[in-house]
Design an enzyme around this catalytic site. Structure first.
Site, mmCIF file in Angstrom:
data_model
loop_
_atom_site.group_PDB
_atom_site.id
_atom_site.type_symbol
_atom_site.label_atom_id
_atom_site.label_comp_id
_atom_site.label_asym_id
_atom_site.label_seq_id
_atom_site.Cartn_x
_atom_site.Cartn_y
_atom_site.Cartn_z
ATOM 1 N N CYS A 118 8.799 108.881 90.387
ATOM 2 C CA CYS A 118 8.166 108.154 91.495
ATOM 3 C C CYS A 118 6.649 108.361 91.557
ATOM 4 C CB CYS A 118 8.808 108.557 92.814
ATOM 5 S SG CYS A 118 10.580 108.164 92.898
ATOM 6 N N HIS A 259 4.324 107.484 99.333
ATOM 7 C CA HIS A 259 5.517 107.046 98.598
ATOM 8 C C HIS A 259 6.655 106.826 99.587
ATOM 9 C CE1 HIS A 259 8.833 106.752 95.931
ATOM 10 N NE2 HIS A 259 9.277 107.970 96.143
ATOM 11 N N ASN A 289 13.448 102.918 98.463
ATOM 12 C CA ASN A 289 12.619 103.673 97.517
ATOM 13 C C ASN A 289 12.592 102.911 96.197
ATOM 14 O OD1 ASN A 289 11.500 105.459 95.687
ATOM 15 N ND2 ASN A 289 12.740 107.223 96.298
#
Length: 333
Positions: A118, A259, A289
């Protein structure tokens, strides 16, 4: 670390792509041992997007990149470097960025992938910035974050399958006036924690076999408690460190792009940092996500909603498997 003599480089164009297929919590509830209310209360996620079976990461990356190149009012021939952050490549090799290069008709300029899960986009942004003078003295750099985690999810495992969606975001970097663009970046990795986010099999450490297939070892696995601990102890150190590099304070920042892993976790980190959540932008409730795509997708969404203007100071903050973490401070041009 970005060298002091790096050119003034900023974002000249941005694009994103989210697959049209919406997956609601109620859809997840029908195939995972959970409830829609549990998902939203623990994560803030209401829906996410999944690709079709015949769509892969390079498709999303190319569509987002084409959007960014168009937004910058440039053409394929203007790109002198392509860096793709992804942990769901089309193949183990070659680099998915090379496939993207072909799909976009880009010149035979450097193209490679960055695997930081990520954190992949912010890592890629810092890498492209550091290489800009070498590769793009008279051109531009294309930086992409793209992932298709829906193809790695085990719907017998509610601890990971409820979080992820697919998507891509891209930016075009170019020279900007002094005082604008990327001001500082901070990257880190804690390799001793590499085991808490993983796909156990399929690489050369544990090649595919009948045992790995029957053991469901080709799916994404995550130790949620360990991830929470890493994020909530790392981010409160990472943000002040990158701000110090940029010679700024949190009060100077107009918008924070975190994030979008989990709304509850993002809000917790903001509280630890003393940042009002009104100064954050969120897409987690509608996209979940999206891994390496999370930062550019959320930044693009903020721009579309009028939250970013010329001169705005932004902080991009992310954490990913590895474990990795990264942050960038920029002044929007």
């Amino acid at each position: 670390m970005i060298p002091d003599e790096a050119p003034n480089v900023g974002i000249l164009g941005i694009g994103s792509y989210l697959p049209p297929r919406r997956i609601t919590n109620e859809d997840i509830e029908r195939c995972v041992n959970t409830t829609a209310q549990w998902i939203v209360s623990r994560t803030g996620i209401k829906e996410r997007r999944y690709v079709s079976p015949d769509t892969c990461t390079s498709d999303l990356a190319a569509w987002a990149a084409a959007d960014a190149i168009d937004d910058a009012k440039l053409g394929p021939s203007d790109i002198g470097l392509t860096v793709l952050g992804t942990s769901t490549p089309d193949w183990i090799l070659p680099a998915t960025s090379c496939h993207v290069q072909t799909k976009l008709g880009l010149p035979a300029a450097p193209a490679f992938d960055v695997s930081a899960v990520c954190s992949g986009f912010v890592y890629s942004l810092a890498v492209a910035h550091s290489m800009f003078d070498l590769c793009c003295p008279n051109s531009h750099a294309l930086v992409i974050g793209a992932d298709t985690f829906s193809k790695l999810l085990d719907f017998e495992d509610r601890t990971s399958s409820v979080f992820f969606g697919d998507g891509a975001g891209a930016v075009v970097l170019g020279k900007v006036p002094a005082g604008y663009g990327i001001l500082a970046s901070e990257l880190m990795a804690s390799g001793a924690l590499h085991d808490i986010i993983k796909v156990p099999a399929g690489g050369l450490h544990l090649p595919a076999s009948t045992d790995t297939l029957s053991g469901r070892q080709h799916y994404f696995r995550m130790d949620g408690k360990a991830v929470w601990k890493y994020v909530t102890t790392t981010v409160p150190k990472l943000v002040p460190a990158v701000l110090a590099k940029a010679k700024l304070e949190a009060a100077d920042i107009d918008l924070f792009i975190f994030h979008q892993a989990n709304r509850v976790m993002v809000d917790y980190c903001a509280t630890q940092l003393g940042i009002d959540t009104a100064r954050l932008h969120y897409t987690v409730e509608k996209y979940g996500n999206t891994a390496a795509a999370s930062i550019p997708v959320t930044l693009h969404d903020a721009i579309q909603q009028g939250r970013v203007q010329r001169g705005s100071h932004l902080v991009l903050v992310t954490v990913g498997g590895g474990m990795t973490a990264a942050a960038t401070v920029m002044r929007w041009y």
